[in-house]
Design a protein around this motif. Structure first.
Motif, PDB file in Angstrom:
ATOM      1  N   UNK A   1       5.227  40.973  78.109  1.00 38.09           N
ATOM      2  CA  UNK A   1       4.655  42.593  77.924  1.00 38.09           C
ATOM      3  C   UNK A   1       4.478  42.993  76.491  1.00 38.09           C
ATOM      4  N   UNK A   2       5.460  42.516  75.764  1.00 36.37           N
ATOM      5  CA  UNK A   2       5.556  42.834  74.397  1.00 36.37           C
ATOM      6  C   UNK A   2       4.550  42.154  73.380  1.00 36.37           C
ATOM      7  N   UNK A   3       3.934  40.929  73.750  1.00 39.10           N
ATOM      8  CA  UNK A   3       3.080  40.083  73.283  1.00 39.10           C
ATOM      9  C   UNK A   3       1.750  40.699  73.683  1.00 39.10           C
ATOM     10  N   UNK A   4       1.344  41.574  74.415  1.00 41.14           N
ATOM     11  CA  UNK A   4       0.362  42.167  74.829  1.00 41.14           C
ATOM     12  C   UNK A   4       0.363  43.436  75.463  1.00 41.14           C
ATOM     13  N   UNK A   5       0.876  44.444  74.526  1.00 44.11           N
ATOM     14  CA  UNK A   5       1.090  45.848  75.281  1.00 44.11           C
ATOM     15  C   UNK A   5      -0.383  46.502  75.438  1.00 44.11           C
ATOM     16  N   UNK A   6      -0.511  47.089  76.532  1.00 46.40           N
ATOM     17  CA  UNK A   6      -1.650  47.846  76.970  1.00 46.40           C
ATOM     18  C   UNK A   6      -1.791  48.838  75.724  1.00 46.40           C
ATOM     19  N   UNK A   7      -3.089  49.106  75.274  1.00 50.55           N
ATOM     20  CA  UNK A   7      -3.370  49.671  74.012  1.00 50.55           C
ATOM     21  C   UNK A   7      -3.143  51.202  73.924  1.00 50.55           C
ATOM     22  N   UNK A   8      -3.127  52.002  75.140  1.00 54.92           N
ATOM     23  CA  UNK A   8      -2.725  53.243  75.292  1.00 54.92           C
ATOM     24  C   UNK A   8      -1.052  53.222  74.788  1.00 54.92           C
ATOM     25  N   UNK A   9      -0.097  52.329  75.450  1.00 58.47           N
ATOM     26  CA  UNK A   9       1.110  52.007  75.119  1.00 58.47           C
ATOM     27  C   UNK A   9       1.357  52.010  73.814  1.00 58.47           C
ATOM     28  N   UNK A  10       0.692  50.792  73.140  1.00 59.43           N
ATOM     29  CA  UNK A  10       0.771  50.399  71.844  1.00 59.43           C
ATOM     30  C   UNK A  10       0.714  51.592  70.951  1.00 59.43           C
TER      31      UNK A  10
ATOM     32  N   UNK B   1       7.562  44.552  66.679  1.00 62.06           N
ATOM     33  CA  UNK B   1       6.088  45.022  66.777  1.00 62.06           C
ATOM     34  C   UNK B   1       5.485  44.157  65.681  1.00 62.06           C
ATOM     35  N   UNK B   2       6.095  44.141  64.494  1.00 59.84           N
ATOM     36  CA  UNK B   2       5.551  43.611  63.222  1.00 59.84           C
ATOM     37  C   UNK B   2       5.278  42.221  63.156  1.00 59.84           C
ATOM     38  N   UNK B   3       6.226  41.376  64.011  1.00 61.99           N
ATOM     39  CA  UNK B   3       6.054  40.172  64.328  1.00 61.99           C
ATOM     40  C   UNK B   3       4.840  39.773  65.291  1.00 61.99           C
ATOM     41  N   UNK B   4       4.984  40.644  66.230  1.00 66.00           N
ATOM     42  CA  UNK B   4       3.846  40.279  67.350  1.00 66.00           C
ATOM     43  C   UNK B   4       2.666  40.575  67.154  1.00 66.00           C
ATOM     44  N   UNK B   5       2.318  41.572  66.070  1.00 63.94           N
ATOM     45  CA  UNK B   5       1.078  41.957  65.729  1.00 63.94           C
ATOM     46  C   UNK B   5       0.597  41.785  64.509  1.00 63.94           C
ATOM     47  N   UNK B   6       1.147  40.937  63.796  1.00 66.21           N
ATOM     48  CA  UNK B   6       0.982  40.610  62.263  1.00 66.21           C
ATOM     49  C   UNK B   6      -0.595  40.395  62.036  1.00 66.21           C
TER      50      UNK B   6
ATOM     51  N   UNK C   1      -4.291  44.492  61.524  1.00 66.02           N
ATOM     52  CA  UNK C   1      -4.021  45.161  60.178  1.00 66.02           C
ATOM     53  C   UNK C   1      -3.613  46.837  60.323  1.00 66.02           C
ATOM     54  N   UNK C   2      -4.388  47.278  61.180  1.00 70.05           N
ATOM     55  CA  UNK C   2      -4.146  48.641  61.536  1.00 70.05           C
ATOM     56  C   UNK C   2      -2.813  48.969  62.287  1.00 70.05           C
ATOM     57  N   UNK C   3      -2.196  48.126  63.148  1.00 68.89           N
ATOM     58  CA  UNK C   3      -0.964  48.160  63.474  1.00 68.89           C
ATOM     59  C   UNK C   3       0.173  47.859  62.507  1.00 68.89           C
ATOM     60  N   UNK C   4      -0.016  46.889  61.500  1.00 70.58           N
ATOM     61  CA  UNK C   4       0.723  46.692  60.514  1.00 70.58           C
ATOM     62  C   UNK C   4       0.758  47.761  59.608  1.00 70.58           C
ATOM     63  N   UNK C   5      -0.312  48.311  59.286  1.00 73.22           N
ATOM     64  CA  UNK C   5      -0.404  49.593  58.383  1.00 73.22           C
ATOM     65  C   UNK C   5       0.548  50.714  59.053  1.00 73.22           C
ATOM     66  N   UNK C   6       0.420  51.003  60.028  1.00 72.19           N
ATOM     67  CA  UNK C   6       1.003  52.251  60.618  1.00 72.19           C
ATOM     68  C   UNK C   6       2.517  51.861  60.567  1.00 72.19           C
ATOM     69  N   UNK C   7       3.092  50.455  60.890  1.00 71.83           N
ATOM     70  CA  UNK C   7       4.554  50.218  60.918  1.00 71.83           C
ATOM     71  C   UNK C   7       5.025  50.021  59.698  1.00 71.83           C
ATOM     72  N   UNK C   8       4.279  49.564  58.590  1.00 69.72           N
ATOM     73  CA  UNK C   8       4.765  49.810  57.158  1.00 69.72           C
ATOM     74  C   UNK C   8       4.995  51.243  56.594  1.00 69.72           C
ATOM     75  N   UNK C   9       4.329  52.015  57.387  1.00 69.80           N
ATOM     76  CA  UNK C   9       4.385  53.547  56.712  1.00 69.80           C
ATOM     77  C   UNK C   9       5.485  54.353  57.469  1.00 69.80           C
TER      78      UNK C   9
END
Length: 372
Positions: A65-74, A90-95, A98-106
């Protein structure tokens, strides 16, 4: 290692679900991302908890599930104040997003270990994102080291990072040839950040592609010797040599550390001692290459000195013998290593016309001592 998840910081329903004693059916539902009443951030936190427990029956489902989270949940989770272990997962799973990594890095809770991993493995876009926060980089110099050693990091960005560290007195000991790197950058023009790669960046990446295409399965020398002992570059490596010759000193040093075996064999002969030294200090250097280098009589004495002071390479008897027999090896180094050689080799060295007189004398003395 990031700190473990603080279960006590979760809501009461999430805490109950996070307990190993929670009903198996509820844990199985949570492992599929179904946890009624929980906010998205808590759902993902519970997923990370389940995926991290070795004995958890629902672990495999949670990982899937973590490898492919539904978009609304993510997206909902990215809007929450996530704990460091959740950010890391999440950073490792969605490296690659870029938009995901950008929000995680912030996120203020992102751990230094997470940034280091992204810097080590991220693609060009991710490394560019991480490299812009100079304040954070200076607080976590290991992130700079990982970025520098990541082949995906632009050369111009690597130069800016080295310049940043040097100007602020930060010593990057995780870069094997840091002394050479920091000296080289002082006399070079540092390019400003740009949305697109610079011409130097393109040269660097194209050289990498060419080197990879030329890479052999076994260590080979890039040069041949004529009857007089003079070296010439083998024809197939001339284009690679020309590309390297067009680079700045800092670029050649980075290619020496990150490039192929063939690049190291070219650059270890570089007329600039900083470049040659960086090549032999490369973390990619293998014993077979050191054997070839240590017996070469066209290699600089500085390179041979570095080999002689590297414990890893002196474990090899062949390397020690080569250093003793090589007339370019500093005399003090060669005479010190004589005592480690076998009698048969010492007898040959004592009579050799290709070995310096002090080394031959040292070989004779050790033979006499062993006989007495």
């Amino acid at each position: 290692m990031t700190a473990p998840i603080d279960v006590g910081a979760l809501s009461a329903p999430a805490q109950k679900l996070a307990q190993p004693s929670a009903p198996q059916k509820l844990r199985e539902m949570a492992a599929r991302g179904i946890a009624p009443g929980l906010k998205p951030g808590e759902v993902v936190t519970v997923l990370v908890l389940l995926a991290s427990r070795e004995e958890e029956p629902a672990r495999e489902a949670a990982e899937k599930t973590l490898a492919a989270l539904p978009e609304p949940l993510l997206q909902g989770a990215l809007g929450a104040d996530l704990q460091p272990p959740v950010i890391d997962r999440l950073a490792r799973a969605y490296a690659d997003r870029l938009p995901v990594v950008e929000r995680l890095c912030a996120m203020p809770g992102i751990a230094a270990e997470t940034l280091e991993e992204l810097a080590r493995t991220g693609g060009e876009a991710v490394t560019e994102l991480i490299a812009v926060n100079e304040e954070r980089l200076l607080k976590n110099p290991r992130v700079i080291e990982k970025l520098y050693l990541n082949k995906n990091t632009r050369m111009s960005t690597a130069d800016r990072l080295v310049d940043l560290a040097s100007r602020n007195g930060v010593e990057l000991t995780g870069i094997p040839a840091w002394r050479e790197v920091s000296v080289a950058i002082k006399d070079e023009l540092i390019a400003e950040p740009s949305p697109e790669p610079t011409p130097d960046d393109v040269l660097f990446s194209e050289t990498q592609a060419l080197a990879e295409a030329l890479a052999a399965d076994e260590p080979v020398d890039t040069h041949v010797e004529d009857e007089e002992g003079k070296e010439e570059i083998k024809e197939q490596y001339v284009p690679l040599y020309k590309r390297l010759a067009d680079m700045t000193m800092s670029q050649r040093i980075r290619r020496a550390m990150l490039g192929s075996r063939e690049e190291r064999m070219l650059l270890v002969r570089d007329s600039n001692r900083l470049v040659a030294s960086a090549a032999v200090r490369s973390p990619q250097m293998q014993e077979e290459e050191v054997v070839l280098i240590s017996r070469n009589r066209n290699i600089s004495d500085e390179v041979l000195r570095i080999i002689s002071t590297t414990p890893e390479w002196l474990k090899s008897y062949t390397v020690k013998r080569n250093l003793v027999e090589n007339p370019r090896t500093p005399v003090l180094v060669a005479t010190r290593l004589v005592q480690h050689l076998r009698e048969s080799d010492l007898r040959g060295i004592a009579k050799s016309k290709n070995v310096t007189s002090p080394v031959k004398d040292a070989a004779r003395r050790h033979l006499e001592r062993r006989k007495s």
